[in-house]
Design a protein around this motif. Sequence first.
Motif, PDB file in Angstrom:
ATOM      1  N   ARG A 142       0.857  -1.191   0.000  1.00 45.60           N
ATOM      2  CA  ARG A 142       0.000   0.000   0.000  1.00 45.60           C
ATOM      3  C   ARG A 142       0.883   1.227   0.000  1.00 45.60           C
ATOM      4  O   ARG A 142       1.777   1.356   0.843  1.00 45.60           O
ATOM      5  CB  ARG A 142      -0.897   0.008   1.235  1.00 45.60           C
ATOM      6  CG  ARG A 142      -1.768   1.254   1.410  1.00 45.60           C
ATOM      7  CD  ARG A 142      -2.340   1.244   2.820  1.00 45.60           C
ATOM      8  NE  ARG A 142      -3.267   2.332   3.090  1.00 45.60           N
ATOM      9  CZ  ARG A 142      -2.920   3.569   3.431  1.00 45.60           C
ATOM     10  NH1 ARG A 142      -1.615   3.902   3.511  1.00 45.60           N
ATOM     11  NH2 ARG A 142      -3.826   4.495   3.692  1.00 45.60           N
ATOM     12  N   TYR A 165      -3.123   0.302  -3.823  1.00 48.11           N
ATOM     13  CA  TYR A 165      -2.862  -1.035  -3.299  1.00 48.11           C
ATOM     14  C   TYR A 165      -2.501  -1.945  -4.469  1.00 48.11           C
ATOM     15  O   TYR A 165      -3.243  -1.978  -5.468  1.00 48.11           O
ATOM     16  CB  TYR A 165      -4.105  -1.624  -2.644  1.00 48.11           C
ATOM     17  CG  TYR A 165      -4.385  -1.235  -1.214  1.00 48.11           C
ATOM     18  CD1 TYR A 165      -3.979  -2.048  -0.161  1.00 48.11           C
ATOM     19  CD2 TYR A 165      -5.112  -0.094  -0.923  1.00 48.11           C
ATOM     20  CE1 TYR A 165      -4.281  -1.718   1.158  1.00 48.11           C
ATOM     21  CE2 TYR A 165      -5.420   0.249   0.390  1.00 48.11           C
ATOM     22  CZ  TYR A 165      -4.996  -0.574   1.425  1.00 48.11           C
ATOM     23  OH  TYR A 165      -5.304  -0.241   2.724  1.00 48.11           O
ATOM     24  N   ASP A 196      -9.341   2.126   2.872  1.00 50.04           N
ATOM     25  CA  ASP A 196      -8.824   0.974   3.615  1.00 50.04           C
ATOM     26  C   ASP A 196      -9.951   0.006   3.977  1.00 50.04           C
ATOM     27  O   ASP A 196      -9.769  -1.221   3.912  1.00 50.04           O
ATOM     28  CB  ASP A 196      -8.099   1.442   4.872  1.00 50.04           C
ATOM     29  CG  ASP A 196      -6.805   2.181   4.557  1.00 50.04           C
ATOM     30  OD1 ASP A 196      -6.280   2.026   3.433  1.00 50.04           O
ATOM     31  OD2 ASP A 196      -6.316   2.924   5.431  1.00 50.04           O
TER      32      ASP A 196
END
Length: 218
Positions: A142, A165, A196
């Motif tokens: 990430r 990501y 996230d």
Amino acid sequence: MMVNAHEVGSSVGDYETRFDFQSGWIDLTLDNGVHAEALGLAGAAMERFNPLERTVSDRDLLNDLVDRALFLSSDQPDLAAAYYTPGGIGLADLRVDSYADEGVPRPSPAEMTPLLLDWSNAKVVGDPEVRYLDLEAGPAVRVQAILKVKRMLGFGSQLTEFIKYAVFPPDVRYVVVVTVTWRSMAESDEVVRLTDDLVSTMRQVPVGAEGNELGSTD
């Protein structure tokens, strides 16, 4: 209120990359990338907003949805979406792309890191934040940073923040890259949380020739 969380996916090979999208995310993936298709998708998406909560006009919201759909789907990502507030303000753009080279081994997360920071029309400003993670969908890297993006025709630049990501699902050859970009630095904490949370739901689902989940009883 906007629509409840829903599941969307992007097909690659015999698997489909799926996410559980929280309310506020709108799927803007286009099959053909033409204006008529974007207009139809945007019109349907308008129904997800409560007119009593919206702070933008019908025309402005429709145009914004169309423009984002065309822009995000310009080079055929696996999945394109944007996050909107209940008021109709678009906060963040999302793309999902899958990469694989025939006969070439998948790169490692460390090898992918510099590729994630390489933008054709922008330059990373400052030191990026890099994390190596073990997600349910597989190992991942990430990266989060601020970009200085060149404006069209080369007139000046603007700052954009992004998270990427690169996820390495087991038992497949490809890498799934999730990219989220946004311009409002005041909303960074919220967009980071949304991103996230979304990637934490990512999974690979086996599908048949018609795109139906194998083993599903639905």
